[in-house]
Design an enzyme around this catalytic site. Structure first.
Site, PDB file in Angstrom:
ATOM      1  CD  GLU B 150      -2.532   1.257   2.759  1.00 10.56           C
ATOM      2  OE1 GLU B 150      -2.988   0.170   3.162  1.00 10.56           O
ATOM      3  OE2 GLU B 150      -2.721   2.331   3.348  1.00 10.56           O
ATOM      4  CD  GLU B 155      -3.185   7.294   5.631  1.00  9.92           C
ATOM      5  OE1 GLU B 155      -4.170   6.722   6.092  1.00  9.92           O
ATOM      6  OE2 GLU B 155      -2.015   7.018   5.958  1.00  9.92           O
TER       7      GLU B 155
END
Lengths: 475, 269
Positions: B150, B155
């Protein structure tokens, strides 16, 4: 004459400057047109006061409500303690019984009538602070100049600790502060009557760049509804601005009305001044709302005026014979509350042409409470009411004597008096409440009160009408 | 110690990027200049279905993170307006969840190994708000997470509106053990304007940048397990509410919140 001339001169100058603006694609504005500018200095105190002039510290001093006032010597420069550099501002909050003043509070205003700073490039007042103990400072802010106090901004209940912490007071709308003299203000009271010390250092206006996501509010963010009458004067209350800071905290400050632009949806009924003063000028409904820096404030007030109001008939009883709770005709005894909290009733103060009324709306069950009144020798409670509503069911007035045990005793299920309390109640049927005119209600102090009326402490209204009340007294 | 070494290493890297954007054979910086996928969101309505699919519902355990939202593909949660993709989180009761939002995914529609992946986004804000622009290994159906890998390009915690987080997760370094770095925007925040979030990803390195600032490089030496970033990945964009990473919204969290995406562009060379 001179004045007129001056005006003429200003007018032509204005014209000249408009012309200059219109043609400014090719020319600079004439050198003769000078726009006043003020220094864009941010620092207020680093190790010394910065650019404040000679006389800048003005304590709040005594006031009618608080004769001792703030202690004039509470502030000093402390050369022993500092967050940065070698000095800080020290505030010695006095004990509550200090004869020189029972709290600490003052404004820091730039000296000189023509002075001021351009703060439009900043977004917050910041400082580092600590205290001799963990303590909450009642108010810290800026914008107070003991003149118009146009842009007063206050952060309430600032939590100081014994460690240096940086505090941020966002500017509600920096674009307004083209010339501000009120650099800092504070008010701090004792804790459990005892004083303490706090320090403030590196006090300055800053452009943090992280003061964002405004959530302005009027009426504390509530959408309120109010019935009233022509001529009544109200105020926009609960005016705040809230910004989200870099640490995720939503910081709210109390903001002066002048930061906002108020509007009324129906100026024929309601007008609002730039200071948030609401004037009800005609029959109809209007919604009062506000904008700050292009952002609509949460909260509003929808006002419906049912037209002109006539004053209640002037009571004819001689003052010596009455104990009055609410009347412009008499001296009134103290009332603890006109809205004892056991219902949803809204009560507002209305003043029309110098006559005061209480407006009761959304009535279901509301109490007036007061220090005990000895009504021995009085035969009745009188009050005047005015309603536009057709009543649905009875309107009831209850008068309660709390006896000698010092408290009201009520069966919470039935509302009836218990223990040493006594009561009388009067019911008025809908046909006794003629809409559109003043009615004088007489509640005889009989029933349970026949032999017990020396400790009367509560009056209760029950019903479903909106009404104005005036001239509430025992006789 | 390791971080210190990294910082020293970045200064020339950063200079190289800012000054010339050219290859530097000692720093493994490669420019990817050929557009391989691009969505400028110029057509109002539903997003281009040849690029974007959706994940619907709450996943298992709130998508593995105890997230609180129910993802939908309704216009209320995802739409293109005025040249921008709007992913909107709402507070509403929906199929047992208290919030709705959307998660767009290019799985089976677009995947790529290596390249420059960037998006220009204005982020939402508030306690419990968790937007992300990220990628998963395209072999996830055969090779489950975290083995598939990932790459979190962006974020952000709505309660820290100036802080961006870029990470990789893989076998032995996933969840709380991810290889991660925060970048703080000085005197600014990510919810008041658009910012470009991107990576330049090549064999054995992933460079993280925001706007014109390269703030991290992750290489096989940095990860505490197998380097799995050597195969195609697909893209995800979502706006999560609550969950382990951010905590729940509180009374002060303003809804709705919208993540506004100006474009997504992918380059190769």
């Amino acid at each position: 004459m001179e004045n007129k001339k001056n005006n003429h001169f200003r007018f032509s100058l204005l014209f000249a400057s408009i012309f200059a603006v219109f043609t400014s694609c090719e020319r600079e504005i004439s050198d003769e047109v000078e726009f006043a500018t003020f220094p864009a200095t941010g620092d207020i105190f680093t190790d010394d006061p910065i650019g404040l002039g000679t006389f800048f510290y003005f304590p709040y001093g005594p006031s009618p409500e608080n004769p001792p006032g703030s202690k004039p010597t509470a502030w000093s420069v402390d050369n022993e303690v500092s967050y940065e550099g070698d000095a800080s501002m020290r505030f010695d909050v006095p004990n509550a019984d200090d004869p020189e003043g029972n709290f600490a509070g003052a404004i820091f205003r730039i000296d000189g009538e023509g002075s001021g700073r351009d703060l439009t490039g900043f977004d917050a007042l910041t400082f580092w602070a600590k205290a001799s103990q963990n303590v909450t400072i009642n108010e810290m802010g800026f914008g107070e100049d003991f003149g118009e106090n146009k842009y007063v901004t206050t952060r309430q209940n600032v939590p100081l600790t014994t460690n240096w912490v940086k505090y941020i007071i966002p500017i509600p709308d920096p674009s307004k502060l083209v010339r501000e003299r009120g650099m800092f203000r504070y008010a701090a009271g004792s804790v459990n009557e005892l004083g303490y010390t706090f320090w403030v250092d590196e006090l300055r206006f800053e452009k943090l760049g992280t003061v964002a996501q405004p959530q302005p509010a009027i009426f504390s963010g509530q959408d309120l509804v109010q019935q009233t009458f022509n001529g009544s004067e109200l105020n926009v209350t609960g005016i705040t601005q809230t910004y989200n800071l870099a640490n995720g905290v939503n910081q709210t400050v109390v903001a002066a009305p002048s930061y906002f632009t108020f509007s009324s949806s129906n100026p024929n009924a309601v007008q609002v001044s730039s200071l948030g003063e609401i004037s009800v000028v005609g029959e109809g409904t209007a919604k009062v709302s506000a904008l700050i820096a292009g952002v609509k404030a949460k909260g509003s007030l929808e006002i419906t005026s049912t037209g002109n109001i006539v004053s209640a008939p002037t009571p004819q009883a001689p003052a010596a014979e009455v104990i009055s709770l609410f009347s412009n005709q008499y001296d009134n005894v103290p009332v603890t509350t006109f809205r004892a909290d056991f219902g949803n009733t809204e009560i507002s103060d209305i003043a029309v042409n110098g006559d005061d009324f209480k407006l009761y709306s959304n009535l279901n069950f509301v109490g007036i409470q007061f220090p005990t009144i000895d009504a021995t020798g009085k035969s009745s409670l009188f009050l005047d009411i005015y309603t536009n509503d057709v009543a649905n069911g009875n309107f009831q007035v209850q008068v309660r004597d709390q006896g000698t045990n010092g408290e009201l005793n009520t069966n919470i299920f039935t509302g009836q008096p218990i223990e040493d309390d006594a009561e009388t109640r009067l019911d008025l049927s809908p046909s006794q409440l003629t809409p559109g005119q003043w009615i004088t209600i007489e509640v005889p102090l009989t029933g349970g009160l026949t032999n017990q009326k020396s400790n009367i402490s509560q009056i209760v209204f029950v019903g479903d009408i909106d009404f104005l009340m005036d001239n509430l007294y025992f006789r | 110690m390791k971080k210190y070494k990294n910082i020293l290493g970045f200064i020339p890297l950063l200079l190289a990027l800012i000054m010339s954007c050219s290859n530097d054979d000692t720093q493994k910086v490669v420019n990817f200049t050929q557009i391989s996928m691009q969505d400028e969101f110029d057509t109002d309505g539903t997003p281009n279905s040849s690029i974007w699919g959706y994940e619907i519902g709450t996943g298992a355990n709130g998508w593995g993170n105890n997230e609180l939202q129910y993802y939908t593909d309704r216009t209320e949660n995802v739409t293109v307006q005025n040249g921008k993709l709007l992913i909107t989180a709402r507070e509403e009761d929906f199929n047992g969840s208290s919030y709705t939002s959307a998660r767009l995914i290019t799985k089976d529609l677009f995947e790529q190994r290596y390249g420059r992946f960037e998006a220009r986004i204005k982020l939402p804000y508030g306690q419990g708000i968790w937007p992300a622009f990220w990628m998963l290994g395209a072999d996830i159906d055969e090779n489950s997470w975290p083995a598939c890998g990932e790459i979190d390009i962006m974020e952000y915690r709505g309660q820290n509106p100036s802080v961006l987080i870029g990470s990789v997760h893989g076998p032995g370094y996933s969840g709380g053990e991810a290889i991660s770095k925060e970048y703080t925007l000085e005197n600014d925040r990510f919810d008041t304007g658009f910012h470009v979030f991107g990576i330049e990803w090549g064999p054995e390195y992933i460079n993280y940048y925001v706007d014109d600032v390269l703030y991290n490089q992750i290489t096989p030496e940095d990860v505490t397990g197998e380097w799995v970033f050597n195969k195609p990945f697909f893209i995800l964009m979502n706006l999560a509410i609550g969950g382990n990473f951010v905590g729940s919204p509180n009374d002060e969290t303003v809804f709705p919140q919208t993540m506004i995406v100006d474009y997504v562009r992918v380059y190769n060379n």
